[in-house]
Motif scaffolding. Structure first.
Motif, mmCIF file in Angstrom:
data_model
loop_
_atom_site.group_PDB
_atom_site.id
_atom_site.type_symbol
_atom_site.label_atom_id
_atom_site.label_comp_id
_atom_site.label_asym_id
_atom_site.label_seq_id
_atom_site.Cartn_x
_atom_site.Cartn_y
_atom_site.Cartn_z
ATOM 1 N N ALA A 1 59.167 83.662 22.276
ATOM 2 C CA ALA A 1 59.887 83.067 21.148
ATOM 3 C C ALA A 1 58.919 82.666 20.036
ATOM 4 O O ALA A 1 59.286 82.693 18.854
ATOM 5 N N ARG B 1 61.898 79.086 14.674
ATOM 6 C CA ARG B 1 61.831 78.745 16.100
ATOM 7 C C ARG B 1 60.955 77.538 16.419
ATOM 8 O O ARG B 1 60.853 77.159 17.586
ATOM 9 N N LYS C 1 58.225 73.954 21.996
ATOM 10 C CA LYS C 1 59.683 73.820 21.963
ATOM 11 C C LYS C 1 60.348 74.703 23.008
ATOM 12 O O LYS C 1 61.480 74.446 23.436
ATOM 13 N N HIS C 2 59.660 75.749 23.461
ATOM 14 C CA HIS C 2 60.241 76.725 24.378
ATOM 15 C C HIS C 2 59.693 76.584 25.797
ATOM 16 O O HIS C 2 60.007 77.398 26.663
ATOM 17 N N LEU D 1 58.680 78.943 31.079
ATOM 18 C CA LEU D 1 58.839 79.225 29.655
ATOM 19 C C LEU D 1 60.114 80.008 29.401
ATOM 20 O O LEU D 1 60.441 80.932 30.156
ATOM 21 N N GLN D 2 60.820 79.655 28.338
ATOM 22 C CA GLN D 2 62.015 80.407 27.941
ATOM 23 C C GLN D 2 61.623 81.497 26.950
ATOM 24 O O GLN D 2 61.132 81.210 25.863
ATOM 25 N N MET E 1 62.633 84.938 24.546
ATOM 26 C CA MET E 1 63.682 85.238 23.570
ATOM 27 C C MET E 1 64.184 86.674 23.771
ATOM 28 O O MET E 1 63.389 87.614 23.830
#
Length: 440
Positions: A99, A125, A130-131, A174-175, A177
């Motif tokens: 991301a 983003r 943040k991710h 971790l996310q 995208m």
């Protein structure tokens, strides 16, 4: 890890540095003296925030496993020593992407968290932290803590952007995208003056996921601040470029005896680079590796700055007076006779901070890099600091190797909150030079 590999990317201080493995640290932490350790990733930090020359570095690159990747949600769990390149090699196969990514894929995941890196899409983003969904942190007490926004939240926020000072990051969740394609539909726009850039950047950021501008720092007169704006979005699913980056064949295999990126050579390069871009906007599909990591294709490119190394100065300042401040910074560098190869200008968005120490705050950020020419370079960097602070801005500690304690305190007035949560055995040359001086 070999001693010569324990060098920051700026290569400013040549030293034989001690290191141990993460496994060895788990035993060595028992009875360790205060300030005797610091995690070290892959040496992509420019300054001394990754050094502890009075102590021992924990070579965390040794732990580099990808533990799991959910192909449905894009949630990935990894050990902290894995590089972003290794994550992408897996992620793009499932049509996921980071991301947020910095300008090199050779940074480790732990380093990206510890520096709360930002990318070309901060306006869309925010920063890397943040991710981050959660992380595990080994404290010198022996406690292995799971940290997230819900659990051990103070340590979680302190670790994001905490420069490795809160303990050893063991794993990170971790996310990623979801993207239709990893490659980028790039919109290239040439601007003839600095004012032209500021006239178009808001509309550009509103229309595209990514944007970054290269600025000709040596241009003067009517062409002052000219450059090239590279905006982009992920291409659609019909893109037929191969997913993986091509292996690099270019390298700087040895250290030149002098700086090759000087005013003479850069004037020629800047003129050629600027003129090859058409006057009208062009749209092309480019490989993701070329858009995000162009310099990763040249191994050892930092050697081009000469044997004394390089300084990188990155600042952020409010949008209201950003054009005037940018002019002052560029003019100061040019008048000092210093040439910057990587002169990058971006606009940050207003995303809420993910960690305690927030560099990527609303406003504009300018990055300049200079070959180390001794006292004249240090004096220039101090003057750049003063311009930024006078404008109400901040200097990036994650890329710094010489800012004063005063500059750090003015840039990050809440630094004491990190000091309270710092693991007592962790220390860096940067923290010793700044925060520890303020604590006296």
């Amino acid at each position: 890890m070999k001693p010569e590999s324990l060098q920051s990317w700026g290569r400013l201080v040549s030293a034989t540095r001690r290191s141990i493995s993460p496994d060895a640290y788990e035993d060595a932490r028992l009875g360790a003296e205060p300030g005797s350790f610091l995690p070290f990733g892959n040496g992509r930090s420019y300054g001394d925030s990754c050094h502890n020359d009075a102590g021992t570095l924990i070579a965390n690159r040794a732990r580099d496993r990808i533990l799991s990747l959910d192909p449905g949600t894009g949630l990935i769990s990894c050990e902290a020593g894995v590089t972003l390149a290794e994550i992408l090699a897996r992620a793009v196969q499932s049509r996921f992407f980071l991301a947020v990514t910095p300008g090199t894929a050779f940074a480790t995941l732990g380093g990206a968290v510890a520096n709360d890196v930002h990318g070309k899409n901060h306006h869309a983003r925010g920063s890397f932290g943040k991710h981050v969904v959660s992380l595990t942190l080994l404290r010198s007490t022996g406690d292995v803590l799971t940290c997230s926004r819900q659990e051990n939240s103070d340590l979680f926020k302190a670790t994001i952007g905490g420069m490795g000072l809160t303990g050893l990051i063991v794993t990170v969740q971790l996310q990623l995208m979801k993207v239709p394609c990893a490659h980028i539909q790039q919109h290239t726009t040439r601007f003839d003056t600095l004012s032209d850039y500021f006239a178009i950047i808001d509309d550009t950021d509103a229309s595209h996921e990514y944007s970054v501008a290269w600025v000709d720092q040596l241009a003067g007169g009517k062409t002052f601040g000219r450059g090239v704006l590279l905006a982009g979005d992920h291409a659609d699913g019909s893109c037929d470029l191969p997913d993986g980056p091509r292996k690099s064949r270019l390298s700087v295999p040895f250290q030149p005896p002098f700086n090759l990126l000087n005013s003479v050579s850069l004037k020629v390069f800047n003129e050629v680079y600027f003129r090859k871009v058409p006057r009208h906007e062009t749209v092309t599909t480019v490989p993701w590796s070329s858009y995000f990591y162009p310099l990763d294709a040249i191994r050892g490119w930092n050697r081009l700055y000469g044997p004394a190394g390089l300084f990188q100065h990155q600042s952020v300042y409010p949008a209201a007076d950003a054009e005037a401040v940018t002019r002052l910074l560029l003019t100061e560098a040019k008048n000092a006779g210093h040439a910057s190869f990587l002169t990058v200008l971006k606009k940050f968005g207003d995303s809420p901070p993910a960690g305690l120490l927030l560099f990527a705050r609303p406003g504009f950020t300018l990055t300049l890099d200079f070959a180390h020419q001794g006292k004249s370079t240090l004096n220039l960097l101090n003057r750049l600091d003063d311009i930024v602070l006078d404008a109400g801005g901040a200097v990036n500690p994650y890329k710094d190797a010489r800012m004063s304690a005063r500059t750090f305190a003015a840039s990050f007035p809440n630094w004491q909150k990190l000091e309270v949560l710092r693991d007592p055995v962790m220390m860096s040359d940067f923290w010793r030079r700044t925060a520890m001086q303020l604590s006296r």
